[in-house]
Scaffold this motif. Structure first.
Motif, short mmCIF file in Angstrom:
data_model
loop_
_atom_site.label_atom_id
_atom_site.label_comp_id
_atom_site.label_asym_id
_atom_site.label_seq_id
_atom_site.Cartn_x
_atom_site.Cartn_y
_atom_site.Cartn_z
N ILE A 294 -5.66 -1.64 34.19
CA ILE A 294 -4.24 -2.02 34.27
C ILE A 294 -3.70 -1.93 35.69
O ILE A 294 -2.53 -2.20 35.92
CB ILE A 294 -3.35 -1.16 33.34
CG1 ILE A 294 -3.44 0.33 33.70
CG2 ILE A 294 -3.69 -1.40 31.88
CD1 ILE A 294 -2.35 1.16 33.06
N THR B 91 -2.94 -2.67 39.72
CA THR B 91 -2.45 -3.92 40.32
C THR B 91 -3.58 -4.82 40.81
O THR B 91 -3.42 -6.04 40.88
CB THR B 91 -1.43 -3.59 41.43
OG1 THR B 91 -0.77 -4.79 41.82
CG2 THR B 91 -2.08 -2.94 42.65
N GLN C 254 -4.26 -10.88 36.90
CA GLN C 254 -3.25 -11.08 35.85
C GLN C 254 -3.92 -11.62 34.59
O GLN C 254 -4.77 -12.53 34.66
CB GLN C 254 -2.19 -12.07 36.32
CG GLN C 254 -1.25 -11.47 37.36
CD GLN C 254 -0.19 -12.45 37.82
OE1 GLN C 254 -0.40 -13.66 37.78
NE2 GLN C 254 0.94 -11.94 38.27
N ASN D 71 -2.86 -6.18 28.66
CA ASN D 71 -3.35 -5.81 30.00
C ASN D 71 -3.01 -6.83 31.09
O ASN D 71 -3.52 -7.94 31.09
CB ASN D 71 -4.86 -5.54 30.02
CG ASN D 71 -5.22 -4.26 29.29
OD1 ASN D 71 -4.83 -4.09 28.14
ND2 ASN D 71 -5.95 -3.38 29.92
N ARG D 72 -2.20 -6.38 32.00
CA ARG D 72 -1.83 -7.14 33.21
C ARG D 72 -1.20 -8.49 32.91
O ARG D 72 -1.42 -9.48 33.63
CB ARG D 72 -3.05 -7.29 34.13
CG ARG D 72 -3.42 -6.02 34.87
CD ARG D 72 -2.42 -5.60 35.95
NE ARG D 72 -2.56 -6.43 37.15
CZ ARG D 72 -1.62 -7.22 37.61
NH1 ARG D 72 -0.43 -7.30 37.00
NH2 ARG D 72 -1.83 -7.91 38.70
N ASN E 255 2.34 -9.84 33.04
CA ASN E 255 3.59 -9.28 33.57
C ASN E 255 4.65 -10.32 33.90
O ASN E 255 5.72 -9.96 34.38
CB ASN E 255 3.31 -8.40 34.81
CG ASN E 255 2.84 -9.20 36.00
OD1 ASN E 255 2.31 -10.31 35.83
ND2 ASN E 255 3.02 -8.69 37.19
N ALA F 111 2.56 -3.28 38.75
CA ALA F 111 1.37 -2.57 38.25
C ALA F 111 0.88 -1.48 39.20
O ALA F 111 -0.31 -1.22 39.31
CB ALA F 111 0.24 -3.57 37.94
N GLU G 46 0.74 -8.57 43.94
CA GLU G 46 1.98 -8.44 43.17
C GLU G 46 3.20 -8.22 44.08
O GLU G 46 4.32 -8.51 43.69
CB GLU G 46 1.88 -7.32 42.15
CG GLU G 46 0.94 -7.60 40.97
CD GLU G 46 1.43 -8.73 40.06
OE1 GLU G 46 2.58 -9.19 40.21
OE2 GLU G 46 0.64 -9.15 39.20
N THR H 105 -8.93 -10.21 43.17
CA THR H 105 -7.85 -10.15 42.18
C THR H 105 -7.39 -11.56 41.78
O THR H 105 -6.92 -11.78 40.68
CB THR H 105 -6.68 -9.33 42.77
OG1 THR H 105 -7.18 -8.03 43.06
CG2 THR H 105 -5.51 -9.21 41.83
#
Ligand code: NAP
Ligand code: SF4
Length: 673
Positions: free
Chosen positions: A260, A262, A266, A288-289, A291, A337, A424, A522
Motif C-alpha cells: 500500500i 506510495t 496505482q 490497494n492503491r 486513490n 499513500a 503521488e 511505480t
C-alpha cells in the motif's frame, strides 16, 4: 453525463441497494480506544455525508485473545453495544451505511494469550501462539458469531469477516502455520474449514437481510502461501456458506513486498481481483492503491471488479464521492499513500490523522468555521505550510494575499515529486493548484515579498520554508559538490560514482533518484512486480517469485555521522521499503563517519572520536543532504513590527521538518485566526 459512470452506478445486493461502487475500507484509527464515541461517530458520519456507498469500521476484536493489542476496541460484551449504536445511528441519519469488521488477530495479537492453528511464531511478533484444541476453536467461532449478532443489534448494516492479511482465519489456510493433523489441518479442505464454518455460522446468526463481506487473501505474498486454485476454492466455499460480497486482501503483514506504500503502482493489484471475476456469483471488490476517481473508474470499466475499496483516500477527503459526482474531481484532496499520519501514527500508539487533511479523525476538535470578522491577511511562501494556511483562511472568509518568490507554487513538494516512487506528490501539487484557482486568494507568483508589500494587512504569516544546511566540510578546489536541490531539480550533471552525505529522508530520496535508470517502476507495473518478485499466483504459490531489480544507474554510497543503521528513523511502516529498495540497488550505507574532506577523487572519511580507519570513498560527485535551516530573513525584518506576525512550517522549525507537521501547524493557526 458523468465521467465516472461505473463508479457511480448503484449496486443491488437484494435487500439493499448501494448508491455507488465505492467501499470505504477498514482502517484502524485509534479513535475507539480514546473512549470518546462521539468522536468516532462524527468521523464516520462525515464520510457518510460525503456519499460513500458503504463503510467498514476498523477491526473490532471478538474477544480479548483476538485483539491486535491489549485494550484493542471490540464488541466484547453486550455493554459495548450502546457505543456502537451511537456510530450507526449517526451514520444512518447522514444517509450512510456501515458494516463492522470483525478482526481476530490470531498469532498477530500482541499478547502472550494469543492463539492460532499451531504454535508457530510469526516473524513480526515476539509471542508464540497457543495451539487451539477443538474446544478452543469452537470458542473462537462462537465469539466471532456473537460479535456479528451484536453488530446487528448495534444497528450495523453488515459485518466484514477479516480473513486476509495473515490474521487468524488466514493462518489456518496455509500449511506453514497450520501444522495440525485433525479435521482443522492437513488437506486444504480441512485447512479452510474454519473460515467457511465462521461464515456459515455468522450468516445463520444474522439472517439473510444483512451484508456479510468476506475479506479473502487473494495474494499472500509469503513463502508457502496459498495457490490460486486454493484461493478460488475458498472463495466459492464462502459464497456457498453465505457471504454476500468478496473483498480483496493483498499480502500478509509479514510479507516483504510493499502493498500500500506510495511506491506501489496505482491499482497495482487489481489484476489479481480480476482473476476472481466470474469464479463466484457475488460482487467482488478490488483494493490497494486506488486513490483517484479515474483510477477507480478504470478498474471497474475494465471488468477487474464490481466495486472498489478505498480506505486512506477517505482520510484525505471525506467528500471524495460527492466531489466526484459533482464533476469536481480536481478538488479531491489526494491521498499520497505516505502513511505518515495514518499508519505510522497507529504504530506509534497515536490517533490517526492525514498528512493532507489534519482534520481527519480530529473532526470534533479542529473546526474550520466562518470568521466572525473577515480580515486582510498576507501569507508569504506557497509551500505546503503557506498553501494550507492560505486555503483555510480563504475558506473561512478572510481576504488572503499569497506571495511566492518562485514561478510556481509547491515549495519542497516540487522536489519530492521528482523522486521515483513519489509520483503521488505531483497529484498533491495539482490539487493545491486547483484549490487556489477555485479560491479568492490573490496569488502573486515570482514575487519575493518585502516589508512594504506586507503593510496594510491585519496579520502576516511567514511560511518562507528552509534552505539547505552548509555542513562546513573542507572542500578541495575542483571537487564536484552539489546540493540535493540542484540534483532533484535536474540542474546539475551527476557522475557514475556518488557519495551522498546525510541519510535522512532526503538522502534516501536522492539515492533512489540516482540509482534509477529510466522511468520509475511505480509507473510501470510489470517492471515493479519484477523488482519486488510478485508473480501470478496461478504460477507461483502465494504470488511470490525471486526479485529481479534492474541494475543501478550509478554506484552510490550513503553516509551519516550517527553511529546507527542508516534509515532507522524513516517512517515506521515505510522505512523498511526504502532500505530494501536501496539494498536491491547495491547502495552502500555507512554510519558513524567523520567527514574529513571532499576532494576531486571523492570523500575522505574516518570513524569515531579517535578518527580511526581513514579512507577515501571514491566519488566524482558528492551530494549534500545534510538537513536544512529555517529561511527567516523576512521574519527578522518584521521583528519590531506592530502587525501580528506568525511563523509556520520550516521557517518556524527546520529540524525534522516534514509536510505533515507544516500542514497541521498551518491549518490549526488558520482555523484560529
Ligand atoms: P533529516 O532527516 O534531519 O536528515 C538530515 C541528515 O543530515 C541526517 O542524516 C544528519 O545525520 C545529517 N546532518 C545534520 N546536520 C549535519 C551537519 N552539520 N553535517 C553533516 N551532516 C549533517 O533531514 P532531511 O533528510 O533533510 O529531511 C528533511 C525532512 O523531510 C525530515 O523531517 C524528513 O523526515 C522529511 N522527509 C521525509 C521523507 C519521507 O519519506 N517520509 C522523505 C524526505 C524527507 P548525521 O547528523 O548523523 O550525519
Ligand atoms: Fe494518505 Fe498519507 Fe493521509 Fe495516510 S497520511 S491518508 S497515506 S495522505
Amino acid at each position: 453525463m458523468t465521467d465516472y459512470p461505473h463508479l457511480l452506478a448503484p449496486l443491488d445486493l437484494g435487500h439493499v441497494v448501494l448508491p455507488n461502487r465505492v467501499l470505504m475500507g477498514s482502517m484502524h484509527t485509534g479513535l475507539e480506544e480514546t473512549g470518546d464515541w462521539n468522536r468516532v461517530a462524527e468521523f464516520y458520519a462525515a464520510r457518510a455525508r460525503g456519499g460513500v456507498g458503504l463503510m467498514v469500521t476498523g477491526g473490532m476484536a471478538p474477544n480479548r485473545e483476538g485483539g491486535v493489542f491489549p485494550g484493542a476496541a471490540g464488541l466484547y460484551s453486550a455493554a459495548d453495544i450502546a457505543n456502537h449504536r451511537l456510530v450507526t445511528s449517526r451514520v444512518h441519519a447522514a444517509g450512510g451505511r456501515i458494516a463492522m469488521q470483525i478482526l481476530h488477530a490470531g498469532r498477530y495479537a500482541m499478547g502472550k494469550d494469543c492463539v492460532s492453528a499451531s504454535a508457530v511464531k510469526s516473524p513480526i511478533s515476539p509471542f508464540v501462539p497457543h495451539e487451539l484444541d477443538e474446544a478452543g476453536i469452537e470458542k473462537q467461532i462462537a465469539d466471532i458469531v456473537t460479535a456479528a449478532a451484536r453488530a446487528r443489534e448495534a444497528g450495523y448494516d453488515g459485518v466484514e469477516v477479516m480473513g486476509s492479511e495473515g490474521y487468524f482465519l488466514n493462518q489456518f489456510l496455509v500449511a506453514h502455520v497450520n501444522r495440525r493433523t485433525d479435521r482443522w489441518g492437513g488437506s486444504y479442505e480441512n485447512r479452510m474449514r474454519l473460515p467457511v464454518e465462521v461464515v456459515a455460522r455468522v450468516r445463520q446468526a444474522v439472517g439473510r437481510d444483512f451484508i456479510l463481506i468476506y475479506r479473502i487473501s487473494m495474494l499472500d505474498l509469503v513463502p508457502d502461501g496459498s495457490t490460486w486454485d486454493e484461493v478460488v476454492a475458498l472463495a466459492r466455499a464462502v459464497e456457498t456458506a453465505g457471504a454476500s460480497i468478496l473483498n480483496t486482501g493483498i499480502g500478509w503483514h509479514e510479507a516483504r513486498v510493499p502493498t500500500i506504500a506510495t511506491s506501489v503502482p496505482q491499482a497495482g493489484f487489481a489484476w489479481v481481483t480480476q482473476k476472481m471475476m466470474g469464479q463466484v456469483g457475488i460482487p467482488v471488490i478490488a483494493s490497494n492503491r486506488i486513490n483517484r476517481p479515474e483510477v477507480a473508474e478504470q478498474v471497474l470499466a475494465s471488468g477487474a471488479a464490481d466495486m472498489v475499496s478505498m480506505a486512506r483516500p477517505f482520510l484525505a477527503d471525506p467528500d471524495f464521492i460527492a466531489k466526484t459526482a459533482a464533476g469536481q474531481a480536481a478538488r479531491i484532496a489526494p491521498c499520497i499513500a505516505c502513511n505518515q499520519a495514518c499508519l505510522d501514527h497507529i504504530y506509534s500508539g497515536k490517533v490517526a490523522s492525514c498528512l493532507v487533511n489534519p482534520r481527519a479523525c480530529h473532526e470534533t476538535e479542529l473546526r474550520i468555521e466562518p470568521a466572525s470578522v473577515p480580515r486582510r491577511l498576507a501569507v508569504v511562501g506557497a509551500g505546503p505550510a503557506g498553501l494550507s494556511a492560505a486555503l483555510t483562511l480563504d475558506r473561512r472568509g478572510h481576504r488572503v494575499t499569497l506571495f511566492e518568490a518562485a514561478p510556481q507554487i509547491g515549495g519542497q513538494l516540487l522536489l519530492a515529486r521528482e523522486v521515483p516512487g513519489k509520483e503521488e506528490f505531483r497529484g498533491l501539487v495539482a490539487w493545491y493548484e486547483a484549490m487556489v484557482a477555485a479560491s479568492r486568494i490573490d496569488l502573486r507568483l515570482n514575487h519575493k515579498a518585502t516589508v512594504a508589500d506586507l503593510r496594510g494587512h491585519d496579520d502576516v504569516i511567514i511560511a518562507t520554508g528552509v534552505r539547505p544546511r552548509d555542513p562546513g566540510i573542507a572542500v578541495q578546489d575542483g571537487a564536484h559538490v552539489v546540493s540535493y536541490v540542484d540534483v532533484l531539480s535536474h540542474k546539475v550533471q551527476v557522475g557514475p560514482q556518488v557519495a551522498i552525505l546525510g541519510a535522512g529522508g532526503i538522502g534516501f530520496d536522492v539515492a533512489e533518484f540516482l540509482v534509477e535508470t529510466g522511468e520509475s517502476p511505480t509507473l510501470h507495473p510489470a517492471a515493479w512486480r519484477c523488482e519486488w518478485g510478485v508473480a501470478d499466483p496461478a504460477l507461483r504459490r502465494g504470488g511470490l517469485a525471486e526479485p529481479r531489480p534492474a541494475a543501478p544507474a550509478r554506484q552510490v554510497t550513503l553516509l551519516q555521522r550517527k553511529p546507527e543503521k542508516p534509515g532507522r528513523r524513516l517512517g515506521k511502516t515505510t522505512g523498511w521499503i526504502h532500505r530494501a529498495s536501496l539494498q536491491a540497488k547495491a547502495v552502500r550505507m555507512i554510519g558513524g563517519v567523520n567527514y574529513e574532506e571532499i576532494t576531486r577523487d571523492g570523500l575522505r572519511i574516518s570513524f569515531g572520536p579517535e578518527r580511526r580507519d581513514p579512507q577515501l570513498i571514491p566519488a566524482d560527485t558528492v551530494v549534500l543532504c545534510t538537513g536544512q535551516v529555517s529561511e527567516r530573513a523576512l521574519a527578522e525584518e518584521l521583528r519590531a513590527w506592530e502587525t501580528a506576525v506568525h511563523i509556520i512550517g520550516g521557517a518556524d522549525l527546520a529540524t525534522e521538518l516534514d509536510a505533515k507537521r507544516a500542514i497541521d501547524q498551518a491549518t490549526r493557526l488558520a482555523a484560529a485566526l
